[in-house]
Scaffold this motif. Structure first.
Motif, PDB file in Angstrom:
ATOM      1  N   ASP A 199      -2.389   1.740  -3.036  1.00  0.00           N
ATOM      2  CA  ASP A 199      -3.468   2.733  -3.108  1.00  0.00           C
ATOM      3  C   ASP A 199      -3.269   3.759  -1.983  1.00  0.00           C
ATOM      4  N   LYS A 247      -6.389   5.758 -15.784  1.00  0.00           N
ATOM      5  CA  LYS A 247      -7.391   5.218 -14.870  1.00  0.00           C
ATOM      6  C   LYS A 247      -8.752   5.813 -15.200  1.00  0.00           C
ATOM      7  N   HIS A 265      -1.481   8.168  -4.653  1.00  0.00           N
ATOM      8  CA  HIS A 265      -2.116   9.483  -4.868  1.00  0.00           C
ATOM      9  C   HIS A 265      -1.386  10.489  -3.989  1.00  0.00           C
ATOM     10  N   HIS A 274       0.357   2.306  -7.582  1.00  0.00           N
ATOM     11  CA  HIS A 274      -0.928   2.924  -7.229  1.00  0.00           C
ATOM     12  C   HIS A 274      -0.763   3.859  -6.030  1.00  0.00           C
TER      13      HIS A 274
HETATM   14 ZN    ZN Z   1      -6.410   4.804  -5.694  1.00  0.00          ZN
END
Ligand code: ZN
Ligand code: URP
Ligand code: ZN
Length: 467
Positions: free
Chosen positions: A314, A149, A61, A59
């Motif tokens: 994340d 997602k 970005h 996870h």
């Molecule tokens: Zn995320």
């Protein structure tokens, strides 16, 4: 050309023993005792160190356009930070962003070419036409992208409706794919945000009050019901709340193939961070927000009982001050309005050491479980195993030498990410990544960087969600 790593304590999800590893090219060739030292191109002594499989973070970005902002790390800087944190493979989110999935993926490949560790992609789908449902099949079968997602939050930006979710789940089910769900009730949260702003509540702390844990629980439970009807595997991302975990646990007890991850910030930080003076608390504005302390005990219980199977970062870094040259905006754009603070926080460089310190050393999880949560299960769930996620003959030689006794202090200034803060600034922890090998090549040696941009490779993944 072979490499020998001698005398280390090899820890996998199931084993714990002292042995030598011979790496031939990119793969583990032999694991044995008293392997002769002669004849190898390089010999490393791992006495006193843990020998762990390279971390798998599913996870992140990197270089990610969130509409109002762009994350601060490129694939080059983000993956270097990951390597220093003991992660050798990551699965990053490619945003459809109004384009065809193929066009979005091509663009992602262009940016991911600078990766220093191995990378794979998930697709974030925001516009799901009948054609996109067809495209999902070829993404899974030909592009090695079996996970998608979907957002139940951010109406008008990223959110998709329940009917669309249900359709996508069925396509995933029939083709070896899996839906990863951002589970929060977006429309209700939108009402709460508008009410807060109308009342003049603009400070960062209102990010937390407008995203109640009950609405994470509601959406998690709804996503599970949709997956159950679709008979599709489901993965709940960044689970932070007891209500959400209760829904996952109840479904798993009935044999529904629901999986879930949590993140270090939910395990080690609480909503008290939003009480920091001034705008400093904006550093902690991520979604879901940090929760009340009582949720943490439930999350640790879930990690122990396998109702939570993965700890990922994340990693979604926005600078607190100015973003590096050419990057769009920072947390500061929300100084007068919490709803304009880009949602997300960094974490790639600290995932392993912080979970080792606060999990293994505090007797909350075993060493084997630590490896399972950070490498083996993410690799299995996301179609990377056994190439990634374990130390075994034939697996990629992604190996971390970890000193379980070194105490150090987390400082953003010493990190390799481009983000200008750490959620854990000043925290003293024990356990540190010392050396990292990516497919047999050393990329980290203490504080020395031996890797290079483009040294990573794209990993075409197999089926997902089938443990
Ligand atoms: Zn995320
Ligand atoms: O705050 C977060 N988590 N930002 C990244 C986007 C997401 O929902 O994962
Ligand atoms: Zn999300």
């Amino acid at each position: 050309m072979t490499v020998l790593i001698r005398n280390g304590r090899i820890v996998t999800a199931s084993d714990d023993y002292t042995a030598d590893i011979v790496v031939d090219g990119e793969r583990i060739h032999t694991i044995g005792r008293d392997v002769p030292t002669a004849g190898h191109a390089e010999v490393y002594d791992a006495s006193g160190l843990l020998v762990l499989p390279g971390g798998v973070d599913v996870h992140t970005h990197l270089d990610w356009d969130f509409g109002v902002a762009r994350t601060a790390d490129t694939f080059g800087t983000g993956t270097m930070a990951a390597a220093f944190g003991g992660t050798t493979t990551l699965v990053d989110f490619c945003n459809q962003d109004g384009r065809t999935p193929q066009a979005a993926l091509e663009d992602w490949h262009g940016r991911a070419a600078s990766a220093c560790i191995d990378v794979a992609a998930h697709l974030i789908l925001t516009k799901i036409s009948e054609q996109v449902l067809i495209d999902m099949k070829s993404l899974i079968r030909h592009d090695g992208v079996p996970t998608f997602k979907l957002f139940m939050a951010y109406p008008g930006v990223l959110m998709v409706d329940d009917a669309t979710i249900f359709k996508a789940m069925r396509v995933a089910r029939d083709n070896g794919g899996m839906i990863c769900m951002h589970a929060e009730n977006g429309p209700v949260i939108q009402v709460l945000i508008e009410e807060a702003l109308a009342a003049g509540h603009t400070a960062p702390k209102y990010h937390e009050t407008t995203r109640p844990s009950l609405m994470e629980g509601e959406a998690t439970s709804r996503a599970i019901k949709l997956a159950e009807l679709a008979e599709a595997p489901l993965y709940i991302v960044h689970l932070s709340a007891s209500e959400a975990l209760a829904a996952v646990t109840e479904a798993r007890d009935r044999g529904v193939p629901v999986h879930a991850e949590t993140c270090p910030h939910y395990l080690f930080l609480t909503k008290e961070e939003y009480e920091r003076p001034g705008f400093d608390s904006a550093k902690f504005v991520m979604t879901p927000p940090l929760r009340d302390r009582h949720h943490q005990a439930t999350l640790w219980r879930g990690l122990r009982t396998n109702d939570l199977q993965v700890v990922s970062t994340d990693h979604c870094p926005f600078c607190f001050n100015e973003q590096p040259l050419g990057m769009k905006y920072s947390k500061r754009q929300g100084v007068d309005n919490f709803n304009r603070i880009p949602n997300g926080a960094p974490g790639l460089e600290t995932r392993l050491p912080i979970l080792y310190d606060g999990g293994v050393r505090q007797d909350r999880i075993s060493l084997n479980r630590f490896v399972e949560l950070t490498a083996t299960t993410p690799a299995k769930l996301f179609g990377l195993f056994p190439r990634k996620g374990t130390i075994a003959v034939g697996s990629d030689a992604d190996i971390v030498l970890f000193d379980p006794g070194e105490t150090w202090t987390i400082r953003a200034a010493e990190h390799h990410s481009r983000v200008d803060y750490s959620l854990f600034e000043g925290r003293k922890i024990t356990g540190r990544v010392k050396k990292v090998f990516l497919r047999g090549k050393p990329v980290v040696d203490g504080d020395k960087w031996l890797g290079h941009e483009g040294g990573g490779t794209y990993i075409r993944r197999g089926q997902a969600g089938r443990l």
